[in-house]
Motif scaffolding. Structure first.
Motif, mmCIF file in Angstrom:
data_model
loop_
_atom_site.group_PDB
_atom_site.id
_atom_site.type_symbol
_atom_site.label_atom_id
_atom_site.label_comp_id
_atom_site.label_asym_id
_atom_site.label_seq_id
_atom_site.Cartn_x
_atom_site.Cartn_y
_atom_site.Cartn_z
ATOM 1 N N ASN A 137 42.627 38.811 28.106
ATOM 2 C CA ASN A 137 43.833 39.628 29.067
ATOM 3 C C ASN A 137 44.128 40.271 27.507
ATOM 4 O OD1 ASN A 137 43.968 38.366 31.101
ATOM 5 N ND2 ASN A 137 45.257 37.018 30.898
ATOM 6 N N ARG A 138 44.418 41.714 28.195
ATOM 7 C CA ARG A 138 45.382 42.354 26.863
ATOM 8 C C ARG A 138 47.040 42.773 26.987
ATOM 9 N NH1 ARG A 138 44.431 47.978 25.465
ATOM 10 N NH2 ARG A 138 43.647 48.271 27.585
ATOM 11 N N VAL A 161 65.556 36.928 27.140
ATOM 12 C CA VAL A 161 65.305 38.272 26.834
ATOM 13 C C VAL A 161 64.537 38.806 28.249
ATOM 14 C CG1 VAL A 161 64.032 39.810 25.510
ATOM 15 C CG2 VAL A 161 65.351 37.627 24.675
ATOM 16 N N ARG A 162 65.112 39.837 28.344
ATOM 17 C CA ARG A 162 63.761 40.336 30.004
ATOM 18 C C ARG A 162 63.124 41.329 29.389
ATOM 19 N NH1 ARG A 162 64.796 42.285 35.593
ATOM 20 N NH2 ARG A 162 62.205 44.246 35.298
ATOM 21 N N PHE A 163 61.739 40.909 29.610
ATOM 22 C CA PHE A 163 59.897 41.717 28.760
ATOM 23 C C PHE A 163 59.719 42.706 29.965
ATOM 24 C CE2 PHE A 163 60.780 38.081 25.725
ATOM 25 C CZ PHE A 163 60.387 39.047 24.631
ATOM 26 N N ASP A 164 59.738 44.000 29.780
ATOM 27 C CA ASP A 164 58.910 44.715 30.733
ATOM 28 C C ASP A 164 57.813 45.249 30.241
ATOM 29 O OD1 ASP A 164 60.729 44.323 33.046
ATOM 30 O OD2 ASP A 164 62.074 45.845 32.327
ATOM 31 N N ALA A 165 56.022 45.014 30.771
ATOM 32 C CA ALA A 165 55.175 44.810 29.677
ATOM 33 C C ALA A 165 54.225 45.512 30.711
ATOM 34 C CB ALA A 165 55.000 44.043 28.911
ATOM 35 N N ASP A 166 53.147 46.612 30.119
ATOM 36 C CA ASP A 166 51.868 46.557 30.482
ATOM 37 C C ASP A 166 50.512 45.343 30.564
ATOM 38 O OD1 ASP A 166 53.033 48.303 32.349
ATOM 39 O OD2 ASP A 166 52.793 50.012 30.605
ATOM 40 N N ILE A 167 49.996 44.854 30.948
ATOM 41 C CA ILE A 167 49.126 43.880 30.873
ATOM 42 C C ILE A 167 47.995 43.789 31.696
ATOM 43 C CG2 ILE A 167 48.080 41.441 30.622
ATOM 44 C CD1 ILE A 167 51.430 40.539 30.077
ATOM 45 N N ALA A 168 46.888 43.670 30.853
ATOM 46 C CA ALA A 168 45.385 44.009 31.652
ATOM 47 C C ALA A 168 45.191 42.504 30.878
ATOM 48 C CB ALA A 168 44.466 45.334 30.342
ATOM 49 N N ALA A 169 44.353 42.547 32.810
ATOM 50 C CA ALA A 169 43.768 40.862 32.365
ATOM 51 C C ALA A 169 42.624 40.864 33.163
ATOM 52 C CB ALA A 169 45.376 40.285 33.813
ATOM 53 N N VAL A 170 41.636 39.886 32.610
ATOM 54 C CA VAL A 170 40.393 39.912 33.441
ATOM 55 C C VAL A 170 40.394 38.253 32.884
ATOM 56 C CG1 VAL A 170 38.946 40.275 31.542
ATOM 57 C CG2 VAL A 170 37.881 40.590 34.068
ATOM 58 N N GLY A 176 30.811 34.031 31.987
ATOM 59 C CA GLY A 176 30.487 35.407 32.032
ATOM 60 C C GLY A 176 31.086 36.991 33.359
ATOM 61 N N GLY A 177 30.749 35.831 34.055
ATOM 62 C CA GLY A 177 31.358 36.656 35.189
ATOM 63 C C GLY A 177 32.870 36.966 35.338
ATOM 64 N N VAL A 178 33.032 38.285 36.401
ATOM 65 C CA VAL A 178 34.234 38.287 36.438
ATOM 66 C C VAL A 178 34.908 37.768 37.569
ATOM 67 C CG1 VAL A 178 36.067 40.110 37.005
ATOM 68 C CG2 VAL A 178 34.031 40.634 35.107
ATOM 69 N N ILE A 179 36.130 37.151 36.921
ATOM 70 C CA ILE A 179 36.627 36.025 38.902
ATOM 71 C C ILE A 179 37.630 36.837 39.439
ATOM 72 C CG2 ILE A 179 37.252 34.290 39.386
ATOM 73 C CD1 ILE A 179 36.150 32.897 37.626
ATOM 74 N N ALA A 180 38.015 37.662 38.331
ATOM 75 C CA ALA A 180 39.583 38.684 38.799
ATOM 76 C C ALA A 180 40.360 39.244 37.880
ATOM 77 C CB ALA A 180 40.439 37.206 39.595
ATOM 78 N N GLY A 181 40.868 41.141 37.900
ATOM 79 C CA GLY A 181 41.150 41.174 37.548
ATOM 80 C C GLY A 181 40.273 42.743 36.488
ATOM 81 N N SER A 182 40.973 42.835 35.871
ATOM 82 C CA SER A 182 39.917 44.151 35.552
ATOM 83 C C SER A 182 40.694 45.208 33.706
ATOM 84 C CB SER A 182 39.813 45.745 36.025
ATOM 85 O OG SER A 182 39.369 46.813 35.538
ATOM 86 N N LEU A 183 39.956 44.772 32.996
ATOM 87 C CA LEU A 183 41.062 45.683 31.772
ATOM 88 C C LEU A 183 41.346 46.945 31.899
ATOM 89 C CD1 LEU A 183 38.639 43.454 28.699
ATOM 90 C CD2 LEU A 183 41.037 43.073 29.897
ATOM 91 N N SER A 184 40.274 47.909 32.783
ATOM 92 C CA SER A 184 41.021 49.379 32.624
ATOM 93 C C SER A 184 41.771 49.413 33.429
ATOM 94 C CB SER A 184 39.662 49.786 32.919
ATOM 95 O OG SER A 184 39.513 49.026 34.883
ATOM 96 N N ASP A 185 42.084 48.664 34.070
ATOM 97 C CA ASP A 185 43.632 48.797 35.134
ATOM 98 C C ASP A 185 45.143 47.404 34.136
ATOM 99 O OD1 ASP A 185 43.090 50.901 37.047
ATOM 100 O OD2 ASP A 185 42.110 48.557 37.894
ATOM 101 N N ALA A 186 46.477 48.487 34.110
ATOM 102 C CA ALA A 186 47.353 47.217 33.898
ATOM 103 C C ALA A 186 48.217 47.082 34.421
ATOM 104 C CB ALA A 186 48.257 47.849 31.995
ATOM 105 N N VAL A 187 48.578 45.722 34.368
ATOM 106 C CA VAL A 187 49.472 45.678 35.611
ATOM 107 C C VAL A 187 50.460 45.353 34.986
ATOM 108 C CG1 VAL A 187 50.030 43.732 36.953
ATOM 109 C CG2 VAL A 187 47.675 44.783 36.433
#
Length: 215
Positions: A137-138, A161-170, A176-187
């Motif tokens: 994650n990033r 404290v409220r944090f509104d953030a953009d997180i890219a997660a995989v 090493g196979g991707v189960i969920a998420g993508s580092l190219s799309d921030a949520v």
């Protein structure tokens, strides 16, 4: 006395953990909060008058109006407390805690998190490791951080404290196979975190003691 010292050097920043997170500026904050033009007015014994507090409108908001009384109580109990510096440090703590949780760094979390949150993080890390899953994650950006509530019960101070953030997660499996998420799309992520400190203690640490999703 400065309430909590933030580090000027990355090495010390890592080494001293949360002791260095909530307080003095480091120059590495993700989203520094502007100081208000009109500071808090204090009476001779260290309390606050009815003058405007550390609150900036509209885009540089430091805290919601509902937190004002709690913040005044905290400043009265600890005149060295600085709202804007705390919020700067809270953003640094947000990043540090998320990254430690994602990496499964239990030692780091011991310095940052307390209470039921620490147990919940430990349980989630254990389950993730048992399944052979790894988080890549990033934290892309903290778009907004604002104090929603503050309270003082005896010597125990809590700040929400409220944090509104953009997180890219995989999430990846053991191969090493991707189960969920993508580092190219921030949520977009909206978190509400509660930090606590015993003002009567010599320990300057603020610990994360509660987490929730923003409504």
């Amino acid at each position: 006395m400065v309430e909590i010292v933030l580090l000027a050097m990355v090495a010390l920043f890592v080494g001293l953990r949360l002791y260095a997170v909530l307080g003095q500026r480091t120059g590495h904050e993700q989203q520094p909060v502007a100081r208000p033009d009109t500071p808090v007015a204090r009476d001779p014994v260290g309390g606050t008058a009815d003058a405007p507090a550390d609150r900036v409108e509209p885009s540089g908001l430091v805290y919601e109006q509902g937190a004002a009384n709690g913040i005044r109580a905290i400043i009265s109990a600890d005149p060295s407390f600085d709202v804007a510096r705390f919020l700067d440090g809270a953003q640094a703590a947000y990043r540090m805690i998320l990254e430690a949780f994602w990496k499964g760094d239990r030692d780091e979390l011991d310095f940052l998190v307390g209470g039921d949150v620490r147990a919940a993080f430990e349980e989630a890390i254990n389950a993730r490791e048992a399944a052979g899953h790894v988080l890549h994650n990033r934290l892309v950006a903290i778009e907004r951080a604002v104090i929603e509530d503050a309270r003082l019960a005896g010597a125990a101070a809590e700040i929400v404290v409220r944090f509104d953030a953009d997180i890219a997660a995989v999430t990846r499996d053991a191969e090493g196979g991707v189960i969920a998420g993508s580092l190219s799309d921030a949520v977009e992520t909206h978190d509400v975190w509660t930090f606590r400190r015993d003002l009567a203690s010599q320990d300057p640490n603020w610990l994360l003691v509660e987490t929730d999703e923003a409504a």
